[in-house]
Design an enzyme around this catalytic site. Structure first.
Site, PDB file in Angstrom:
ATOM      1  CG  PHE A  43      -2.119   0.912   1.059  1.00  0.00           C
ATOM      2  CD1 PHE A  43      -3.237   0.496   0.363  1.00  0.00           C
ATOM      3  CD2 PHE A  43      -2.119   2.188   1.604  1.00  0.00           C
ATOM      4  CE1 PHE A  43      -4.336   1.332   0.202  1.00  0.00           C
ATOM      5  CE2 PHE A  43      -3.212   3.033   1.452  1.00  0.00           C
ATOM      6  CZ  PHE A  43      -4.324   2.595   0.749  1.00  0.00           C
ATOM      7  CD  GLU A  44       0.624   4.480   3.075  1.00  0.00           C
ATOM      8  OE1 GLU A  44      -0.217   5.380   3.046  1.00  0.00           O
ATOM      9  OE2 GLU A  44       0.968   3.885   4.116  1.00  0.00           O
ATOM     10  CB  SER A  45       7.477   1.921  -0.389  1.00  0.00           C
ATOM     11  OG  SER A  45       7.089   0.619  -0.774  1.00  0.00           O
ATOM     12  CG  PHE A  60       6.648   7.504  -3.450  1.00  0.00           C
ATOM     13  CD1 PHE A  60       6.363   8.147  -4.643  1.00  0.00           C
ATOM     14  CD2 PHE A  60       7.749   7.924  -2.705  1.00  0.00           C
ATOM     15  CE1 PHE A  60       7.160   9.199  -5.091  1.00  0.00           C
ATOM     16  CE2 PHE A  60       8.542   8.974  -3.146  1.00  0.00           C
ATOM     17  CZ  PHE A  60       8.247   9.613  -4.346  1.00  0.00           C
ATOM     18  CG  HIS A  71       1.779   1.268   7.425  1.00  0.00           C
ATOM     19  ND1 HIS A  71       1.372   1.695   6.186  1.00  0.00           N
ATOM     20  CD2 HIS A  71       2.568   0.179   7.216  1.00  0.00           C
ATOM     21  CE1 HIS A  71       1.890   0.901   5.265  1.00  0.00           C
ATOM     22  NE2 HIS A  71       2.624  -0.025   5.854  1.00  0.00           N
TER      23      HIS A  71
END
Length: 282
Positions: A43-45, A60, A71
């Site tokens: 979902f995100e990095s 992102f 998170h």
């Protein structure tokens, strides 16, 4: 370039919300960071850079760079603690695109806990009955008669529509529109968070409904602020639940600091566990 995989909002591997933490990234462009995020399919990095002794983070999704997210920053505290810390407890300040985020990391023999100070919430807008009805219909929901309070846009760094529902309505959500963004952007919101106010459980997606988030730290602050404002919690501490529908149930711990009857600060905490170290080929 190196990266670590961690699971946030969990004490066990392969539970909670997975995160990729990229380091040694000074040579990467914004397009490169987006491409690596798309490659990891989470979902995100988050990408961490050290400039003049200060920590700078860029976050992102697979679609875009975000000003702030929950998170990824909580997971980053694990990286900072183990690479730059030398004791059981540390405090960090991380520069994001929108603001500086204070983080605390605490390691015991059993667990690792990260805590984020999200600051004072901003109550941006209370939706009209018609505005809320449009969003309920977009998600295959009807306004719950059991819930008399209205939907609101609230931010602690990333503005969410908090859309309240009663027990068992979360199971019935189906996207009836191709994109929520045209519906919520005029309201001042970036994303929408559906909150079961009885069971303190939430669900959220990207605006196309293609990817559901397992646990959302940036929404936890606004959700807690909403519950507190409307007198739906009796304590200044609560646990929000998320991820059940994805087979990765997660717990988000939130503490509210109050001053003169108003919220002065919101603290969001998560357990973090390391999954893997990865060396990437440039």
């Amino acid at each position: 370039m190196k990266c670590e995989l961690v699971d946030v909002f969990s004490t066990k591997k392969l539970n909670g919300n997975g995160l990729t933490i990229f380091s040694d990234v000074d040579h990467l462009s914004s397009a490169d960071m987006l491409a690596w995020t798309q490659e990891m399919r989470q979902f995100e990095s988050i990408f961490i850079q050290v400039k003049g002794g200060e920590f700078h983070a860029r976050i992102f999704t697979i679609e875009e760079e975000l000003d702030f997210a929950g998170h990824p920053l909580l997971g980053l505290a694990y990286h900072l603690h183990h690479h730059y810390g030398n004791g059981p407890r540390h405090e960090w300040r991380v520069h994001t695109k929108s603001k500086v985020i204070p983080l605390t990391s605490l390691k015991t023999a059993e667990t690792f806990t990260a805590t984020m100070s999200q600051g004072k919430p901003e109550f941006i807008r209370t939706l009209s009955e018609q505005e809320a009805q449009t969003l309920y219909a977009a998600l295959n929901l009807t306004p719950p008669s059991e819930v008399s309070i209205g939907a609101e846009v609230i931010s602690t760094g990333l503005p969410y529509v908090i859309l309240p529902v009663a027990s068992h309505q979360l199971e019935h959500i189906v996207f009836k529109v191709k994109d929520l963004a045209p519906l919520i952007a005029p309201l001042g919101a970036k994303f929408l968070y559906v909150l079961d106010v009885d069971n303190r459980e939430g669900r959220t997606w990207d605006n196309q409904g293609a990817v559901e988030d397992i646990a959302t730290g940036s929404a936890a602050g606004p959700a807690a602020a909403y519950l507190f404002k409307h007198g739906l919690i009796s304590s200044h501490e609560l646990t929000l639940h998320q991820g059940r529908f994805l087979g990765r149930p997660s717990e988000i711990n939130v503490a509210i600091a109050e001053h003169d009857g108003e919220i002065a600060n919101i603290f969001v905490s998560a357990n973090v566990v390391k999954v893997a170290d990865i060396s990437l080929v440039d």
